[in-house]
Design a protein around this motif. Structure first.
Motif, PDB file in Angstrom:
ATOM      1  N   THR B  78     -47.157  34.494 -27.655  1.00 36.68           N
ATOM      2  CA  THR B  78     -46.168  33.945 -28.591  1.00 36.68           C
ATOM      3  C   THR B  78     -45.605  35.036 -29.499  1.00 36.68           C
ATOM      4  O   THR B  78     -44.896  34.744 -30.457  1.00 36.68           O
ATOM      5  N   GLY B  79     -45.975  36.292 -29.237  1.00 30.91           N
ATOM      6  CA  GLY B  79     -45.410  37.394 -30.004  1.00 30.91           C
ATOM      7  C   GLY B  79     -46.310  37.949 -31.087  1.00 30.91           C
ATOM      8  O   GLY B  79     -45.922  38.851 -31.825  1.00 30.91           O
ATOM      9  N   ALA B 226     -41.184  36.442 -26.314  1.00 25.17           N
ATOM     10  CA  ALA B 226     -42.227  35.559 -26.836  1.00 25.17           C
ATOM     11  C   ALA B 226     -41.965  34.131 -26.379  1.00 25.17           C
ATOM     12  O   ALA B 226     -40.808  33.717 -26.219  1.00 25.17           O
ATOM     13  N   ILE B 227     -43.036  33.390 -26.189  1.00 22.38           N
ATOM     14  CA  ILE B 227     -42.898  31.960 -25.899  1.00 22.38           C
ATOM     15  C   ILE B 227     -42.154  31.321 -27.069  1.00 22.38           C
ATOM     16  O   ILE B 227     -42.450  31.602 -28.228  1.00 22.38           O
ATOM     17  N   GLN B 229     -38.946  31.744 -27.595  1.00 19.25           N
ATOM     18  CA  GLN B 229     -37.808  32.580 -27.974  1.00 19.25           C
ATOM     19  C   GLN B 229     -36.579  32.257 -27.118  1.00 19.25           C
ATOM     20  O   GLN B 229     -35.527  32.867 -27.302  1.00 19.25           O
ATOM     21  N   GLY B 230     -36.728  31.330 -26.180  1.00 18.52           N
ATOM     22  CA  GLY B 230     -35.579  30.929 -25.371  1.00 18.52           C
ATOM     23  C   GLY B 230     -35.562  31.517 -23.975  1.00 18.52           C
ATOM     24  O   GLY B 230     -34.641  31.252 -23.210  1.00 18.52           O
ATOM     25  N   TYR B 231     -36.572  32.300 -23.637  1.00 21.20           N
ATOM     26  CA  TYR B 231     -36.556  32.955 -22.317  1.00 21.20           C
ATOM     27  C   TYR B 231     -37.276  32.157 -21.239  1.00 21.20           C
ATOM     28  O   TYR B 231     -37.042  32.354 -20.060  1.00 21.20           O
ATOM     29  N   ARG B 232     -38.156  31.270 -21.627  1.00 25.65           N
ATOM     30  CA  ARG B 232     -38.853  30.359 -20.696  1.00 25.65           C
ATOM     31  C   ARG B 232     -39.392  31.063 -19.448  1.00 25.65           C
ATOM     32  O   ARG B 232     -39.019  30.746 -18.323  1.00 25.65           O
ATOM     33  N   CYS B 233     -40.249  32.041 -19.673  1.00 23.59           N
ATOM     34  CA  CYS B 233     -40.780  32.816 -18.552  1.00 23.59           C
ATOM     35  C   CYS B 233     -42.018  32.161 -17.963  1.00 23.59           C
ATOM     36  O   CYS B 233     -42.631  31.301 -18.580  1.00 23.59           O
TER      37      CYS B 233
END
Ligand SMILES: Cc1ncc(C[n+]2csc(CCOP(=O)(O)OP(=O)(O)O)c2C)c(N)n1
Ligand code: SF4
Lengths: 208, 381, 271
Positions: B78-79, B226-227, B229-233
């Motif tokens: 989460t960063g 980070a979870i 953050q909008g990247y949904r990895c």
């Protein structure tokens, strides 16, 4: 402030039984010599089963230059507040080192070259609180160490101890300092006597 | 600059464990998860006191060391800058997820305060028996950074280095200290925040649609989103392709594995930290780390005072192994002594690098006692 | 475009290499469908949804959905989820675990997550077997049932996920099945929005590993078995030995992350 006296490497062991406050004593002494006085100091202590088995020990190494080995190898000053501690650690005292004992609790010192004060009795009778034992010892140790400043020691006590017990401990510190001055004599004399005894022992071919 | 010099740093008389906690907070650690174990517990206790008093700090006591690792990795994703600390038996339990952190490239710091082993061993006595486990403890071939410290100020300094390397290289970093270093009290002066270099992980430079979470961004290291953050990895412990999805295609697997090694191997000059003392003209060298390096330092001074040309190489980075520094000594010195509180875990690395060039001697102690300066001096003379 | 197609476009990862790993007739896909429908119905932001999965067939579903997804290690999903939720309480954290994952290797983490009441939703996909590794006994395999490691019938008594979670103190505990898709959707939504720790067990057939070894002739038989052998808990009468479904615990203790934020605020106010 006096100029810092130069110290090569000076090793102290505070030993006795658990509950005598030796670890705190080591911390206060170390804190004051390191932060208050400005020496290099390392402080280590006994842990675990060793610490629980009734015996307790804190070591302090003091030097003007950086300290490499943090533990003690040859004690300059051994403080023994119990008979077993005195027996166990006497052999680590170097020639010319000083042994300071609780004269009530250590009845059979392994040498006749030692000095003593009835610390526990003083705490009980003069301060009315056995827990101040360690601070009385701190006062006496301050007297013995020519490089330790009573004023700075008091300040460190105030920095470390909770406000509630500060006044009592300052009283105990002053008592230790006074008693040491009165009964043990001048610090330089004590060290000189010890040094002379050390030389004699060496000449007698004393081997440890 | 002028006013900066006048500022007085705060000084404290503290244990190595306290210095680790201080270092972590200075390095930006905002998440700690752990499980109590001697002789590392003070680190956890200080974090329990300090983190809830910070703006977003989180402290968690988990049900065991595995869970502590899991929580710390989760936080890292989460960063957060996350840390966990433990000793011997707990370090064994952490191994499973240390591998996971390597695999998903989650930055975090794992502190192991070494005590006597194997098993419950000597809970309150120092040892250096976990050195090779730190390198190879988790399954599968993997690179890892293992650091150490031998004084209280170094505990602070190396904890900051550990966080910086973790962030820079996106890898778990292990800080190995020992009971002596952890419990010795010494003066440390706390640096001001602006005196320290504090690094953070590389952020994505492109919008989510273009982002490849495991594609190299620089120096072999991918940027990290980070979870939330909008990247949904997708993050997985399975070997993955550049998008983060599982793959077993040999070309993709090979690319991934070689990058994992390359990101650290290619930056040895940055990762390898050693201290050289009296080595310029040394004919005899001691190679040491942790508390034993202090004994060795003392012994070197004593030997020098007697006219012997002895020097000391202190390893602050244990892995990757400091090959260049050790190789130099192998060419220069007639003898190398490796004192350590195990049966020869770093000496085997020294021997490997030496490759028969000079005489390597070992001095081992496994009785829960620190190797003393006199023992080292005796071995040298 | 049908609603299902819309959901597929919206929530499945189009850059992921399909087809998926599930066998024909596997109940896990149905649970995944329910999860997607629930997130949609609750209008959760995809960016704020985190799926934290364990290892097993069930764990594989994380890769297919367009959320933040973390495929962790066997049994450890809840530990990661705890870290994620504490680090960022804004996130909706949903754990997907198999019965082996949640009750065996991760059993300790399950009871402690319940005890802490961390604000995470735990989905336990119970197929009564280890699917991924080829059909070995799990702590949910009924006594007497066959598996690769209980070739003479299991001697051990299984865990009851619901009773275990209740006793450990989970805020919300429910059970449904892959057959009862409507009930599953409803309970799934409740489990996701409920504060604190929620456990939803979904009985989910594994025709490939469990069915074949335990005399189910085909997939349909397995779903029929679920239909016949379960009963809504409200309707269950004394002596009825069918497996109850529905809600079993519904408490409103605040989640750990809420209590933690409160503590932090009170400490800061002190200073
Ligand atoms: C530490 C560890 N032990 C064992 C395994 C092997 N393993 C992978 S999945 C699994 C069990 C899967 O069963 P379950 O959790 O019930 O999930 P399912 O596949 O049935 O959905 C096992 C034992 C592993 N991955 N990690
Ligand atoms: S093995 Fe069982 S659980 Fe796994 S995908 Fe196949 S049917 Fe589903």
């Amino acid at each position: 402030m006096k100029e810092l006296q130069h110290i090569e490497r000076f090793e102290i062991r505070l030993s006795g039984t658990g509950g005598q406050g030796l670890i705190t004593l080591g911390r206060v002494l170390g804190h004051s010599l390191a932060l208050g006085h400005g020496y290099n100091v390392t402080q280590t202590q006994s842990y675990g089963p060793e610490a629980r088995g009734g015996s307790s020990r804190a070591d302090v190494v003091i030097s003007s230059s950086a300290i490499s080995f943090p533990k003690t190898e040859n004690l300059d000053l051994l403080i023994a507040l119990s008979q077993p501690a005195c027996n166990a650690y006497y052999r680590f005292l170097k020639r010319g080192g000083v042994l300071l004992v609780d004269s009530e609790l250590v009845q059979h010192a392994p040498t006749n070259q030692f000095i003593g004060l009835p610390f526990t009795k003083l705490a009980k009778d003069k301060i009315g609180n056995e827990l101040t034992l360690n601070t009385i010892v701190l006062g006496a140790v301050t007297h013995l160490l020519s490089f330790a400043e009573p004023r700075i020691m008091r300040k460190s006590l105030e920095e470390i101890l909770p406000p509630k017990i500060q006044a009592l401990n300052i009283k105990a510190f002053n008592l230790g300092l006074r008693e040491a001055k009165r009964h043990l004599g001048d610090a330089p004399m004590i060290w000189q006597t010890a040094a002379e005894n050390g030389v004699e022992e060496e000449m007698e071919g004393f081997e440890d | 600059m002028a006013h900066r010099r006048r500022r007085k740093r705060k000084e404290i008389f503290a244990q190595g464990n306290e210095a680790v906690a201080q270092g972590a907070l200075l390095a930006g650690c905002t998440f700690y998860a752990g499980y109590p174990i001697t002789p590392s517990t003070e680190i956890m206790e200080i974090m329990a006191q300090r983190l809830p008093r910070t703006e977003d700090g989180v402290f968690l006591q988990m049900e065991d060391e595995i869970a502590s690792m899991g929580a710390a990795i989760g936080a890292s994703l989460t960063g957060r800058k996350a840390m966990t600390a433990t000793s011997g038996p707990g370090f064994s339990l952490k191994q499973e997820l240390i591998g996971y952190a390597c695999m998903v490239e989650a930055p975090m710091v794992i502190v192991n305060v070494m005590r006597g082993g194997p098993s419950t061993g000597l809970p309150t006595s120092p040892a250096q028996g976990d050195v090779q486990m730190a390198r190879w403890g988790t399954h599968g071939d993997h690179p890892i950074i293992v650091l150490s410290a031998s004084t209280v100020p170094e505990c602070l300094e190396m904890t900051v280095v550990a966080f910086n390397m973790a962030e820079k290289y996106r890898t778990p970093v292990i800080l190995l200290i020992d009971e002596v270093t952890a419990h010795t009290r010494e003066k440390i002066s706390i640096p001001f925040e602006d005196e320290l270099e504090v690094l953070s992980r590389m952020q994505p430079a492109v919008p989510p649609e273009w982002f490849k979470p495991y594609a190299e961004a620089a120096r072999g290291v991918p940027a990290m989103a980070a979870i939330g953050q909008g990247y949904r990895c997708h993050v997985t412990g399975l070997t993955h392709d550049q998008m983060g999805y599982p793959t077993s295609r040999p070309d993709e697997v090979n690319e991934f594995m070689t990058r994992l090694f390359r990101k650290i191997d290619n930056y040895y000059h940055d990762v390898l930290i050693v201290d050289e003392y009296q080595l310029e003209d040394a004919e005899y060298a001691v190679v040491a780390y942790g508390c034993v390096a202090r004994s060795a330092h003392h012994a070197v001074d004593q030997a020098r005072a007697r006219g012997h040309k002895v020097g000391l190489l202190t390893l602050k980075t244990l892995f990757p192994f400091a090959r260049p520094a050790v190789e130099k000594l192998c060419m220069q010195c007639e003898h190398i002594l490796v004192p350590e509180m195990n049966m020869g875990q770093i000496s085997r690395e020294v021997k490997r690098v030496n490759n028969g060039r000079t005489r390597i001697r070992t001095l081992n102690r496994v009785d829960g006692q620190i190797i003393t300066p006199s023992e080292i001096l005796k071995a040298i003379l | 475009m049908s609603d299902v197609t819309k959901l597929i476009h919206e929530y499945l990862r189009h850059n992921k290499k399909f087809p998926h790993v599930f066998c024909a007739g596997c109940g896990h896909g149905i649970v995944l469908g329910s999860l997607v429908r629930s997130v949609h119905a609750l209008q959760l932001q995809k960016d704020n949804v985190v799926i934290v999965a364990g290892i097993g067939c069930s764990g594989r579903m994380a890769a297919y959905v367009d959320f933040n997804t973390v495929h962790t290690a066997h049994g450890r999903a809840l530990t990661f989820a705890t870290g994620i939720k504490m680090a960022n309480p804004e996130l909706n954290v949903i754990c997907v675990m198999g019965d082996g994952d949640a009750l065996s290797i991760g059993g300790n983490h399950l009871i402690h997550a319940a005890r802490r009441n961390i604000g995470v939703t735990a989905l336990v996909l119970n197929n009564q077997i280890y699917g991924m590794t080829g059909g070995q006994c799990s702590p949910a395999t009924p006594q007497g049932d066959m598996s690769m490691t209980s070739p003479f019938g299991s001697l051990e008594q299984p865990f009851d996920t619901v009773e275990l979670a209740k006793a450990a103190g989970a805020n919300f505990v429910a059970r449904s099945t892959s057959f009862h898709a409507n009930q599953l959707d409803k309970l799934m939504q409740q489990a996701i929005v409920h504060p604190g720790f929620s456990v939803l067990e979904a009985l989910s057939p594994c025709p490939t590993q469990y069915g074949r070894k335990n005399k189910f002739r085909n997939v349909v038989d397995m779903y029929n078995w679920l239909k016949k052998n379960t009963v809504k808990v409200e309707k269950q009468k004394e002596g009825d030995t069918r497996i109850p479904t529905g809600v079993f615990q519904n408490l409103d203790r605040p989640g750990l992350e809420e209590r933690y934020v409160e503590l932090r605020q009170s400490l800061q106010a002190e200073e």
